[in-house]
Design a protein around this motif. Structure first.
Motif, PDB file in Angstrom:
ATOM      1  N   ILE A   1      15.050 -16.217  16.819  1.00  0.00           N
ATOM      2  CA  ILE A   1      15.568 -14.845  16.933  1.00  0.00           C
ATOM      3  C   ILE A   1      17.085 -14.934  17.081  1.00  0.00           C
ATOM      4  N   VAL A   2      17.798 -14.233  16.220  1.00  0.00           N
ATOM      5  CA  VAL A   2      19.253 -14.127  16.385  1.00  0.00           C
ATOM      6  C   VAL A   2      19.536 -12.739  16.942  1.00  0.00           C
ATOM      7  N   MET A   3      20.202 -12.683  18.096  1.00  0.00           N
ATOM      8  CA  MET A   3      20.503 -11.387  18.694  1.00  0.00           C
ATOM      9  C   MET A   3      21.909 -10.954  18.304  1.00  0.00           C
ATOM     10  N   ALA A   4      21.979  -9.963  17.438  1.00  0.00           N
ATOM     11  CA  ALA A   4      23.275  -9.348  17.122  1.00  0.00           C
ATOM     12  C   ALA A   4      23.459  -8.219  18.135  1.00  0.00           C
ATOM     13  N   GLY A   5      23.967  -8.625  19.263  1.00  0.00           N
ATOM     14  CA  GLY A   5      24.142  -7.706  20.391  1.00  0.00           C
ATOM     15  C   GLY A   5      24.875  -8.485  21.458  1.00  0.00           C
TER      16      GLY A   5
ATOM     17  N   THR B   1      17.280 -11.135  27.509  1.00  0.00           N
ATOM     18  CA  THR B   1      16.014 -10.378  27.597  1.00  0.00           C
ATOM     19  C   THR B   1      15.044 -10.859  26.517  1.00  0.00           C
ATOM     20  N   ALA B   2      15.575 -11.083  25.311  1.00  0.00           N
ATOM     21  CA  ALA B   2      14.713 -11.585  24.222  1.00  0.00           C
ATOM     22  C   ALA B   2      14.138 -12.952  24.597  1.00  0.00           C
ATOM     23  N   LYS B   3      14.941 -13.795  25.233  1.00  0.00           N
ATOM     24  CA  LYS B   3      14.461 -15.127  25.625  1.00  0.00           C
ATOM     25  C   LYS B   3      13.414 -15.027  26.737  1.00  0.00           C
ATOM     26  N   LEU B   4      13.649 -14.106  27.686  1.00  0.00           N
ATOM     27  CA  LEU B   4      12.668 -13.930  28.772  1.00  0.00           C
ATOM     28  C   LEU B   4      11.300 -13.607  28.194  1.00  0.00           C
ATOM     29  N   LEU B   5      11.299 -12.782  27.140  1.00  0.00           N
ATOM     30  CA  LEU B   5      10.025 -12.335  26.577  1.00  0.00           C
ATOM     31  C   LEU B   5       9.471 -13.312  25.546  1.00  0.00           C
ATOM     32  N   ASN B   6      10.259 -14.305  25.178  1.00  0.00           N
ATOM     33  CA  ASN B   6       9.844 -15.310  24.177  1.00  0.00           C
ATOM     34  C   ASN B   6      10.246 -16.699  24.620  1.00  0.00           C
ATOM     35  N   PRO B   7       9.695 -17.180  25.750  1.00  0.00           N
ATOM     36  CA  PRO B   7      10.185 -18.457  26.280  1.00  0.00           C
ATOM     37  C   PRO B   7      10.043 -19.616  25.307  1.00  0.00           C
ATOM     38  N   SER B   8       9.068 -19.560  24.383  1.00  0.00           N
ATOM     39  CA  SER B   8       8.866 -20.712  23.507  1.00  0.00           C
ATOM     40  C   SER B   8       9.687 -20.615  22.222  1.00  0.00           C
ATOM     41  N   LYS B   9      10.360 -19.496  21.988  1.00  0.00           N
ATOM     42  CA  LYS B   9      11.130 -19.361  20.744  1.00  0.00           C
ATOM     43  C   LYS B   9      12.595 -19.749  20.960  1.00  0.00           C
ATOM     44  N   THR B  10      13.278 -19.990  19.849  1.00  0.00           N
ATOM     45  CA  THR B  10      14.710 -20.261  19.920  1.00  0.00           C
ATOM     46  C   THR B  10      15.439 -18.934  19.774  1.00  0.00           C
ATOM     47  N   VAL B  11      16.199 -18.570  20.803  1.00  0.00           N
ATOM     48  CA  VAL B  11      16.989 -17.330  20.737  1.00  0.00           C
ATOM     49  C   VAL B  11      18.457 -17.719  20.654  1.00  0.00           C
ATOM     50  N   LEU B  12      19.116 -17.231  19.618  1.00  0.00           N
ATOM     51  CA  LEU B  12      20.537 -17.568  19.407  1.00  0.00           C
ATOM     52  C   LEU B  12      21.397 -16.338  19.617  1.00  0.00           C
TER      53      LEU B  12
ATOM     54  N   GLY C   1      30.268 -13.742  10.089  1.00  0.00           N
ATOM     55  CA  GLY C   1      30.626 -15.171  10.072  1.00  0.00           C
ATOM     56  C   GLY C   1      29.973 -15.917  11.228  1.00  0.00           C
ATOM     57  N   LYS C   2      29.941 -15.277  12.408  1.00  0.00           N
ATOM     58  CA  LYS C   2      29.344 -15.956  13.571  1.00  0.00           C
ATOM     59  C   LYS C   2      27.815 -15.999  13.453  1.00  0.00           C
ATOM     60  N   ILE C   3      27.226 -14.975  12.876  1.00  0.00           N
ATOM     61  CA  ILE C   3      25.760 -15.005  12.672  1.00  0.00           C
ATOM     62  C   ILE C   3      25.419 -16.147  11.702  1.00  0.00           C
ATOM     63  N   ARG C   4      26.208 -16.244  10.651  1.00  0.00           N
ATOM     64  CA  ARG C   4      25.988 -17.322   9.667  1.00  0.00           C
ATOM     65  C   ARG C   4      26.099 -18.686  10.330  1.00  0.00           C
ATOM     66  N   ARG C   5      27.176 -18.865  11.112  1.00  0.00           N
ATOM     67  CA  ARG C   5      27.376 -20.177  11.766  1.00  0.00           C
ATOM     68  C   ARG C   5      26.244 -20.496  12.739  1.00  0.00           C
ATOM     69  N   ALA C   6      25.785 -19.476  13.463  1.00  0.00           N
ATOM     70  CA  ALA C   6      24.684 -19.709  14.414  1.00  0.00           C
ATOM     71  C   ALA C   6      23.453 -20.214  13.664  1.00  0.00           C
ATOM     72  N   LEU C   7      23.175 -19.624  12.507  1.00  0.00           N
ATOM     73  CA  LEU C   7      21.998 -20.050  11.738  1.00  0.00           C
ATOM     74  C   LEU C   7      22.212 -21.407  11.072  1.00  0.00           C
TER      75      LEU C   7
ATOM     76  N   THR D   1      24.162 -23.888  12.241  1.00  0.00           N
ATOM     77  CA  THR D   1      24.280 -24.982  13.221  1.00  0.00           C
ATOM     78  C   THR D   1      23.188 -24.942  14.288  1.00  0.00           C
ATOM     79  N   MET D   2      22.501 -23.802  14.398  1.00  0.00           N
ATOM     80  CA  MET D   2      21.509 -23.560  15.465  1.00  0.00           C
ATOM     81  C   MET D   2      22.171 -23.734  16.839  1.00  0.00           C
ATOM     82  N   ARG D   3      23.477 -23.445  16.910  1.00  0.00           N
ATOM     83  CA  ARG D   3      24.168 -23.466  18.215  1.00  0.00           C
ATOM     84  C   ARG D   3      24.161 -22.052  18.794  1.00  0.00           C
TER      85      ARG D   3
END
Ligand code: 13P
Ligand code: SF4
Length: 326
Positions: A83-87, A94-105, A293-299, A301-303
Protein backbone atom coordinates in the motif's frame (compact mmCIF):
# COMPACT_ATOMS: atom_id res chain seq x y z
CA UNK A 1 -10.86 3.71 -41.45
CA UNK A 2 -9.59 3.01 -37.96
CA UNK A 3 -7.02 5.34 -36.52
CA UNK A 4 -4.68 3.77 -34.03
CA UNK A 5 -4.69 5.53 -30.68
CA UNK A 6 -0.99 6.31 -30.32
CA UNK A 7 -1.39 8.13 -27.04
CA UNK A 8 0.32 6.61 -24.01
CA UNK A 9 -1.93 5.57 -21.10
CA UNK A 10 -0.73 8.68 -19.27
CA UNK A 11 -1.58 10.94 -22.18
CA UNK A 12 -5.07 9.46 -22.29
CA UNK A 13 -5.43 10.31 -18.60
CA UNK A 14 -4.76 13.95 -19.40
CA UNK A 15 -8.29 14.28 -20.72
CA UNK A 16 -9.49 13.83 -17.13
CA UNK A 17 -7.44 16.67 -15.68
CA UNK A 18 -7.19 19.03 -18.65
CA UNK A 19 -9.31 21.63 -16.82
CA UNK A 20 -7.02 21.86 -13.79
CA UNK A 21 -3.54 21.11 -15.20
CA UNK A 22 -2.30 23.50 -17.92
CA UNK A 23 -0.92 21.71 -21.03
CA UNK A 24 2.51 23.23 -20.43
CA UNK A 25 2.77 21.43 -17.05
CA UNK A 26 1.59 18.03 -18.23
CA UNK A 27 4.82 16.72 -19.87
CA UNK A 28 6.55 17.04 -16.49
CA UNK A 29 4.11 14.48 -15.03
CA UNK A 30 3.75 12.01 -17.88
CA UNK A 31 6.88 9.86 -17.42
CA UNK A 32 6.26 9.49 -13.67
CA UNK A 33 2.63 8.48 -14.23
CA UNK A 34 3.66 5.84 -16.79
CA UNK A 35 6.29 4.48 -14.41
CA UNK A 36 3.93 4.41 -11.42
CA UNK A 37 1.23 2.57 -13.39
CA UNK A 38 3.81 -0.04 -14.41
CA UNK A 39 5.38 -0.33 -10.95
CA UNK A 40 1.98 -0.77 -9.31
CA UNK A 41 1.38 -3.82 -11.53
CA UNK A 42 4.86 -5.24 -10.91
CA UNK A 43 4.70 -4.79 -7.13
CA UNK A 44 1.04 -5.67 -6.66
CA UNK A 45 0.67 -2.23 -5.08
CA UNK A 46 -2.28 0.10 -4.64
CA UNK A 47 -2.13 3.84 -4.08
CA UNK A 48 -4.50 5.37 -1.54
CA UNK A 49 -4.81 9.14 -1.95
CA UNK A 50 -6.35 11.69 0.36
CA UNK A 51 -8.74 14.28 -1.09
CA UNK A 52 -6.04 16.99 -0.59
CA UNK A 53 -3.56 15.38 -2.97
CA UNK A 54 -2.76 17.25 -6.19
CA UNK A 55 -4.90 16.37 -9.25
CA UNK A 56 -2.11 14.50 -11.06
CA UNK A 57 -1.95 12.11 -8.08
CA UNK A 58 -5.64 12.08 -7.19
CA UNK A 59 -6.93 11.53 -10.74
CA UNK A 60 -4.03 9.78 -12.48
CA UNK A 61 -2.37 7.23 -10.16
CA UNK A 62 -4.68 6.66 -7.16
CA UNK A 63 -6.67 3.43 -6.85
CA UNK A 64 -8.70 4.71 -3.93
CA UNK A 65 -9.42 8.31 -2.95
CA UNK A 66 -11.25 9.65 0.06
CA UNK A 67 -11.29 11.25 3.48
CA UNK A 68 -9.40 9.84 6.47
CA UNK A 69 -12.28 7.55 7.40
CA UNK A 70 -12.65 6.11 3.89
CA UNK A 71 -8.89 5.59 3.56
CA UNK A 72 -8.82 3.77 6.93
CA UNK A 73 -11.75 1.57 5.85
CA UNK A 74 -10.18 0.84 2.46
CA UNK A 75 -6.85 0.09 4.08
CA UNK A 76 -8.58 -2.60 6.12
CA UNK A 77 -9.88 -4.29 2.94
CA UNK A 78 -8.29 -5.87 -0.13
CA UNK A 79 -5.37 -8.16 -0.68
CA UNK A 80 -2.72 -5.99 -2.34
CA UNK A 81 0.59 -6.80 -0.60
CA UNK A 82 1.86 -3.20 -0.93
CA UNK A 83 0.00 0.00 0.00
CA UNK A 84 1.39 3.40 -0.94
CA UNK A 85 -0.19 6.18 1.10
CA UNK A 86 -0.42 9.42 -0.82
CA UNK A 87 -1.27 11.39 2.27
CA UNK A 88 0.41 12.30 5.52
CA UNK A 89 2.28 10.11 7.97
CA UNK A 90 -0.57 9.44 10.41
CA UNK A 91 -2.66 8.10 7.50
CA UNK A 92 0.12 5.68 6.56
CA UNK A 93 0.42 4.59 10.20
CA UNK A 94 -3.33 3.94 10.36
CA UNK A 95 -3.08 1.84 7.18
CA UNK A 96 -0.22 -0.14 8.76
CA UNK A 97 -2.15 -0.64 12.02
CA UNK A 98 -4.96 -2.22 10.03
CA UNK A 99 -2.60 -4.24 7.79
CA UNK A 100 0.26 -5.44 9.99
CA UNK A 101 1.39 -8.06 7.47
CA UNK A 102 1.44 -5.73 4.43
CA UNK A 103 4.13 -3.33 3.30
CA UNK A 104 2.92 0.25 3.75
CA UNK A 105 5.03 2.93 2.09
CA UNK A 106 4.91 6.67 2.68
CA UNK A 107 6.59 8.49 -0.24
CA UNK A 108 7.90 11.20 2.12
CA UNK A 109 8.19 10.21 5.80
CA UNK A 110 8.46 13.94 6.67
CA UNK A 111 4.83 14.51 5.59
CA UNK A 112 3.51 15.34 9.06
CA UNK A 113 0.54 17.23 10.48
CA UNK A 114 0.36 20.11 12.97
CA UNK A 115 -2.37 18.29 14.89
CA UNK A 116 -0.32 15.10 15.22
CA UNK A 117 2.61 17.23 16.42
CA UNK A 118 0.52 18.93 19.11
CA UNK A 119 0.17 16.02 21.54
CA UNK A 120 2.18 13.18 23.08
CA UNK A 121 1.14 10.03 24.99
CA UNK A 122 2.38 11.76 28.16
CA UNK A 123 -0.09 14.60 27.55
CA UNK A 124 -2.90 12.04 27.28
CA UNK A 125 -1.80 10.48 30.58
CA UNK A 126 -1.95 13.93 32.22
CA UNK A 127 -5.45 14.50 30.83
CA UNK A 128 -6.54 11.16 32.31
CA UNK A 129 -5.18 12.24 35.70
CA UNK A 130 -6.97 15.59 35.47
CA UNK A 131 -10.31 14.08 34.34
CA UNK A 132 -10.50 10.64 35.93
CA UNK A 133 -13.06 8.32 34.39
CA UNK A 134 -13.59 10.43 31.26
CA UNK A 135 -12.90 8.34 28.13
CA UNK A 136 -10.34 9.76 25.71
CA UNK A 137 -11.56 10.19 22.11
CA UNK A 138 -8.63 10.84 19.80
CA UNK A 139 -8.77 12.23 16.29
CA UNK A 140 -6.99 9.99 13.78
CA UNK A 141 -4.66 12.93 13.04
CA UNK A 142 -2.26 11.66 15.74
CA UNK A 143 0.70 9.32 16.11
CA UNK A 144 0.13 5.61 16.79
CA UNK A 145 1.56 6.18 20.29
CA UNK A 146 -1.15 8.75 21.08
CA UNK A 147 -3.84 6.47 19.65
CA UNK A 148 -2.47 3.70 21.89
CA UNK A 149 -3.00 5.91 24.94
CA UNK A 150 -6.63 6.59 23.93
CA UNK A 151 -9.91 4.71 24.27
CA UNK A 152 -11.28 5.24 20.79
CA UNK A 153 -10.45 7.17 17.63
CA UNK A 154 -12.64 9.41 15.52
CA UNK A 155 -12.42 11.31 12.25
CA UNK A 156 -14.15 14.54 11.30
CA UNK A 157 -16.82 12.40 9.60
CA UNK A 158 -17.85 10.48 12.71
CA UNK A 159 -16.69 12.53 15.72
CA UNK A 160 -20.20 13.32 17.00
CA UNK A 161 -21.31 9.70 16.59
CA UNK A 162 -18.21 8.42 18.42
CA UNK A 163 -18.66 10.85 21.32
CA UNK A 164 -22.35 10.00 21.73
CA UNK A 165 -21.73 6.24 21.36
CA UNK A 166 -19.85 6.20 24.66
CA UNK A 167 -22.96 6.92 26.74
CA UNK A 168 -21.09 9.08 29.27
CA UNK A 169 -21.70 12.69 30.37
CA UNK A 170 -18.10 13.82 29.80
CA UNK A 171 -15.30 12.92 27.36
CA UNK A 172 -11.80 14.19 26.69
CA UNK A 173 -11.33 14.94 23.00
CA UNK A 174 -7.81 15.31 21.58
CA UNK A 175 -6.01 16.98 19.94
CA UNK A 176 -8.08 19.37 17.76
CA UNK A 177 -9.55 22.18 19.83
CA UNK A 178 -11.78 23.42 17.00
CA UNK A 179 -13.14 20.00 16.05
CA UNK A 180 -13.89 19.44 19.75
CA UNK A 181 -15.67 22.79 20.04
CA UNK A 182 -17.62 22.18 16.83
CA UNK A 183 -18.75 18.79 18.16
CA UNK A 184 -19.56 20.31 21.58
CA UNK A 185 -21.98 22.69 19.84
CA UNK A 186 -24.02 19.67 18.66
CA UNK A 187 -24.18 17.51 21.79
CA UNK A 188 -25.09 17.57 25.47
CA UNK A 189 -21.95 15.56 26.29
CA UNK A 190 -19.39 17.77 28.06
CA UNK A 191 -16.22 17.92 25.98
CA UNK A 192 -12.80 18.60 27.42
CA UNK A 193 -10.64 19.82 24.56
CA UNK A 194 -6.88 19.87 23.94
CA UNK A 195 -5.23 22.90 22.33
CA UNK A 196 -4.11 21.40 18.98
CA UNK A 197 -4.85 23.25 15.76
CA UNK A 198 -4.72 22.46 12.07
CA UNK A 199 -2.33 25.06 10.68
CA UNK A 200 -4.33 25.17 7.44
CA UNK A 201 -7.89 25.52 8.74
CA UNK A 202 -7.10 27.82 11.66
CA UNK A 203 -6.22 30.52 9.11
CA UNK A 204 -9.82 31.03 7.98
CA UNK A 205 -11.86 33.71 9.73
CA UNK A 206 -15.55 34.57 9.90
CA UNK A 207 -14.72 37.86 8.13
CA UNK A 208 -13.21 35.83 5.23
CA UNK A 209 -16.53 34.05 4.80
CA UNK A 210 -18.54 37.28 4.91
CA UNK A 211 -16.22 38.88 2.31
CA UNK A 212 -16.46 35.79 0.16
CA UNK A 213 -20.26 35.97 0.21
CA UNK A 214 -20.11 39.64 -0.81
CA UNK A 215 -17.67 38.98 -3.66
CA UNK A 216 -19.40 35.83 -4.89
CA UNK A 217 -23.14 36.29 -4.39
CA UNK A 218 -25.08 33.07 -4.07
CA UNK A 219 -22.01 30.94 -3.28
CA UNK A 220 -22.82 27.99 -1.04
CA UNK A 221 -20.12 27.83 1.64
CA UNK A 222 -18.91 24.46 2.92
CA UNK A 223 -16.33 24.36 5.74
CA UNK A 224 -14.22 21.64 7.32
CA UNK A 225 -14.82 21.18 11.09
CA UNK A 226 -11.13 21.85 11.77
CA UNK A 227 -12.02 25.51 11.07
CA UNK A 228 -12.70 27.84 14.02
CA UNK A 229 -16.32 27.55 15.30
CA UNK A 230 -17.11 31.10 14.13
CA UNK A 231 -16.19 30.04 10.56
CA UNK A 232 -18.39 26.94 10.82
CA UNK A 233 -21.20 29.17 12.13
CA UNK A 234 -20.93 31.36 9.00
CA UNK A 235 -20.93 28.34 6.64
CA UNK A 236 -23.96 26.63 5.10
CA UNK A 237 -22.61 23.18 5.91
CA UNK A 238 -19.66 21.67 7.78
CA UNK A 239 -18.30 18.18 7.26
CA UNK A 240 -15.33 16.01 6.48
CA UNK A 241 -13.72 16.32 3.06
CA UNK A 242 -15.85 13.40 1.82
CA UNK A 243 -18.98 14.94 3.34
CA UNK A 244 -18.27 18.18 1.46
CA UNK A 245 -17.87 16.27 -1.81
CA UNK A 246 -21.10 14.39 -1.04
CA UNK A 247 -22.89 17.71 -0.44
CA UNK A 248 -21.73 19.08 -3.79
CA UNK A 249 -22.83 15.93 -5.65
CA UNK A 250 -26.23 15.85 -3.98
CA UNK A 251 -27.12 19.54 -4.07
CA UNK A 252 -25.29 20.67 -7.23
CA UNK A 253 -25.00 24.34 -6.22
CA UNK A 254 -24.27 26.65 -9.18
CA UNK A 255 -21.43 28.25 -7.19
CA UNK A 256 -19.63 26.72 -4.23
CA UNK A 257 -16.77 27.62 -1.90
CA UNK A 258 -14.90 24.76 -0.19
CA UNK A 259 -13.28 26.31 2.89
CA UNK A 260 -10.42 23.86 3.16
CA UNK A 261 -7.16 22.80 1.49
CA UNK A 262 -6.52 24.08 -2.06
CA UNK A 263 -6.45 20.84 -4.04
CA UNK A 264 -9.94 19.77 -2.97
CA UNK A 265 -11.62 22.25 -5.31
CA UNK A 266 -9.42 21.22 -8.24
CA UNK A 267 -10.11 17.54 -7.63
CA UNK A 268 -13.86 17.92 -7.25
CA UNK A 269 -14.28 20.42 -10.09
CA UNK A 270 -13.01 17.79 -12.54
CA UNK A 271 -16.13 15.76 -11.78
CA UNK A 272 -18.55 18.71 -11.87
CA UNK A 273 -17.63 20.97 -14.83
CA UNK A 274 -20.99 22.77 -14.57
CA UNK A 275 -20.30 24.04 -11.02
CA UNK A 276 -18.27 27.20 -10.36
CA UNK A 277 -15.73 26.61 -7.58
CA UNK A 278 -14.67 29.70 -5.66
CA UNK A 279 -11.26 28.94 -4.17
CA UNK A 280 -10.73 30.35 -0.66
CA UNK A 281 -7.57 28.37 -0.72
CA UNK A 282 -5.03 27.35 1.95
CA UNK A 283 -2.21 24.92 1.16
CA UNK A 284 -1.26 22.05 3.47
CA UNK A 285 2.55 21.96 3.20
CA UNK A 286 2.60 18.41 4.57
CA UNK A 287 0.19 17.01 1.99
CA UNK A 288 2.13 18.81 -0.72
CA UNK A 289 5.35 16.97 0.21
CA UNK A 290 3.90 14.00 -1.66
CA UNK A 291 4.69 14.20 -5.37
CA UNK A 292 4.54 11.83 -8.33
CA UNK A 293 8.34 11.63 -8.30
CA UNK A 294 8.36 10.52 -4.66
CA UNK A 295 5.60 7.95 -5.24
CA UNK A 296 7.62 6.56 -8.15
CA UNK A 297 10.81 6.40 -6.07
CA UNK A 298 9.00 4.69 -3.19
CA UNK A 299 7.78 1.98 -5.57
CA UNK A 300 11.14 1.63 -7.29
CA UNK A 301 13.18 1.37 -4.10
CA UNK A 302 10.52 0.07 -1.66
CA UNK A 303 11.93 2.64 0.81
CA UNK A 304 9.79 4.66 3.19
CA UNK A 305 8.25 1.62 4.84
CA UNK A 306 6.13 2.41 7.89
CA UNK A 307 6.86 0.32 10.98
CA UNK A 308 5.17 0.49 14.38
CA UNK A 309 6.44 -0.94 17.65
CA UNK A 310 4.17 -3.97 18.32
CA UNK A 311 3.65 -2.86 21.95
CA UNK A 312 2.19 0.41 20.61
CA UNK A 313 0.45 -1.14 17.60
CA UNK A 314 -1.84 -3.46 19.58
CA UNK A 315 -3.59 -0.78 21.72
CA UNK A 316 -3.54 1.75 18.85
CA UNK A 317 -5.22 -0.79 16.56
CA UNK A 318 -7.85 -1.40 19.23
CA UNK A 319 -8.72 2.31 19.32
CA UNK A 320 -9.01 2.50 15.51
CA UNK A 321 -10.98 -0.76 15.22
CA UNK A 322 -13.36 0.36 17.94
CA UNK A 323 -14.15 3.39 15.78
CA UNK A 324 -14.52 1.34 12.59
CA UNK A 325 -16.90 -1.05 14.36
CA UNK A 326 -19.40 1.77 15.02
P1 13P B 1 -10.81 14.42 6.46
O1 13P B 1 -10.91 13.21 7.34
O2 13P B 1 -12.05 15.25 6.50
O3 13P B 1 -10.44 14.04 5.07
O4 13P B 1 -9.70 15.39 7.04
C1 13P B 1 -8.37 15.04 7.13
C2 13P B 1 -7.52 16.20 7.30
O5 13P B 1 -6.34 16.11 7.51
C3 13P B 1 -8.17 17.49 7.21
O6 13P B 1 -7.29 18.49 7.40
FE1 SF4 C 1 -2.88 18.12 9.29
FE2 SF4 C 1 -4.26 20.29 8.68
FE3 SF4 C 1 -2.61 19.26 6.87
FE4 SF4 C 1 -4.89 18.00 7.51
S1 SF4 C 1 -4.68 19.97 6.51
S2 SF4 C 1 -2.86 17.07 7.32
S3 SF4 C 1 -5.05 18.47 9.70
S4 SF4 C 1 -2.03 20.14 8.87
Amino acid sequence: MTLLDVRTPAAALYERVRKVIPPIEWPAFEADIEAILRLKRERGAIVLAHNYQSPEIFHCVADVVGDSLALAREAAKGDAPVIVMAGVHFMAETAKLLNPSKTVLIPDPEAGCSLAESITPEDVALLRQAYPGAPVVTYVNTSAAVKAASDICCTSANALKVVESLGVPRVVMTPDEFLARNVAAQTKVEIIAWRGRCEVHEQFTAADIRELRESYPGAVVLAHPECPPEVVAEADFAGSTADMIGYVGKNRPARVALVTECSMSDNVSVQYPDIEFVRPCALCPHMKRITLGKIRRALETMRGEVTIDPAVAAPARRAVERMLAL
